[in-house]
Write an enzyme that holds these catalytic residues in place. Structure first.
Site, PDB file in Angstrom:
ATOM      1  N   GLY A  47       0.829  -1.196   0.000  1.00 47.91           N
ATOM      2  CA  GLY A  47       0.000   0.000   0.000  1.00 47.91           C
ATOM      3  C   GLY A  47       0.861   1.243   0.000  1.00 47.91           C
ATOM      4  N   GLN A  52       2.988  10.037   0.815  1.00 41.00           N
ATOM      5  CA  GLN A  52       4.267   9.324   0.731  1.00 41.00           C
ATOM      6  C   GLN A  52       4.990   9.577  -0.586  1.00 41.00           C
ATOM      7  OE1 GLN A  52       2.400   5.409   2.156  1.00 41.00           O
ATOM      8  NE2 GLN A  52       4.464   5.337   3.002  1.00 41.00           N
ATOM      9  N   CYS A  97       6.407   0.220   6.748  1.00 38.24           N
ATOM     10  CA  CYS A  97       5.922   1.389   6.012  1.00 38.24           C
ATOM     11  C   CYS A  97       7.037   1.827   5.072  1.00 38.24           C
ATOM     12  CB  CYS A  97       5.577   2.506   6.988  1.00 38.24           C
ATOM     13  SG  CYS A  97       4.980   4.006   6.186  1.00 38.24           S
ATOM     14  N   LEU A  98       6.692   2.120   3.820  1.00 33.65           N
ATOM     15  CA  LEU A  98       7.717   2.505   2.845  1.00 33.65           C
ATOM     16  C   LEU A  98       8.409   3.810   3.240  1.00 33.65           C
ATOM     17  CD1 LEU A  98       6.026   1.481  -0.526  1.00 33.65           C
ATOM     18  CD2 LEU A  98       7.599   0.167   0.907  1.00 33.65           C
ATOM     19  N   HIS A 140      -3.932   1.418   7.911  1.00 36.13           N
ATOM     20  CA  HIS A 140      -2.597   2.025   7.868  1.00 36.13           C
ATOM     21  C   HIS A 140      -2.542   3.143   6.816  1.00 36.13           C
ATOM     22  CE1 HIS A 140       2.012   1.528   7.834  1.00 36.13           C
ATOM     23  NE2 HIS A 140       1.762   2.316   6.796  1.00 36.13           N
ATOM     24  N   GLU A 141      -3.070   2.842   5.614  1.00 37.95           N
ATOM     25  CA  GLU A 141      -2.973   3.825   4.520  1.00 37.95           C
ATOM     26  C   GLU A 141      -3.905   5.019   4.742  1.00 37.95           C
ATOM     27  OE1 GLU A 141      -0.476   3.511   2.796  1.00 37.95           O
ATOM     28  OE2 GLU A 141      -0.087   1.381   3.121  1.00 37.95           O
ATOM     29  N   HIS A 144      -2.468   7.596   6.967  1.00 35.78           N
ATOM     30  CA  HIS A 144      -1.513   8.514   6.318  1.00 35.78           C
ATOM     31  C   HIS A 144      -2.203   9.777   5.801  1.00 35.78           C
ATOM     32  CE1 HIS A 144       2.410   6.563   6.239  1.00 35.78           C
ATOM     33  NE2 HIS A 144       1.915   5.437   5.750  1.00 35.78           N
TER      34      HIS A 144
HETATM   35 NI    NI Z   1       2.846   3.596   5.593  1.00 38.05          NI
END
Ligand code: NI
Length: 184
Positions: A47, A52, A97-98, A140-141, A144
């Site tokens: 995701g 991000q 997380c990226l 999670h997404e 953000h």
């Molecule tokens: Ni993340």
């Protein structure tokens, strides 16, 4: 350009911002979604949220079936997603997380979630997930988009430990998608 260089790392201020809803699904939004999917697949993530890639808009991409090069893609694009229900027994999952390469943290979240969002065609879609990766990934997404990261779900002491681990991973050259950094 390497798609991994397009991904914003903590502590970029955009990761703490409230993202603006999308008013119109136009070429700019379609291009943004395409770019986010490219970056997500390049980093082997499940995701990615628009902040991000440095864009404070309410756009998320998810693919919980992707397991690396050659596997089947099943991308979801969620525009202006809303959590309608988040309930069920709390469940602890190791999340990455990226934007925090090299770190996995234990996050507790409701196990069942119902989300509504527009797709790229402007249709209102509903997603329901329970006790699986999609349930975690949706929460999670969407976090953000409201300036919340997985670190914000930790106790103060766990957050201090996780941020130290993240700093060590960065110093060791961790890149988006790295779950942990090789020794040496
Ligand atoms: Ni993340």
């Amino acid at each position: 350009m390497n798609p991994l260089d397009d991904i914003v790392l903590s502590p970029a201020p955009v990761l703490s911002e409230e993202c603006a809803p999308v008013e119109e699904i136009d070429d700019e939004i379609r291009a943004l979604a395409k770019r986010m999917l490219r970056d997500m697949y390049a980093a082997d993530g499940c995701g990615l949220a628009a902040p991000q890639v440095g864009v404070a808009r309410q756009v998320v991409v998810i693919d919980v079936e992707w397991s690396g090069r050659g596997s089947r893609k099943n991308p979801y694009v969620l525009i202006n997603p809303r959590v309608i229900t988040a309930d069920g027994p709390e469940r602890i999952t190791g999340e990455g997380c990226l934007s925090f390469p090299g770190v996995t943290v234990e996050v507790e979240r409701p196990s069942h979630v119902v989300v509504q969002a527009l797709n790229l065609d402007g249709d209102l879609m509903q997603y329901e997930a329970s006790g699986n990766l999609l349930a975690v990934c949706l929460q999670h997404e969407i976090d953000h988009l409201h300036g919340v990261t997985m670190m914000d779900h930790l106790s103060a002491s766990a957050r201090v430990r996780a941020m130290a681990e993240y700093q060590d991973a960065l110093n060791a050259g961790a890149r988006p998608g790295d779950v942990e950094v090789e020794e040496g």
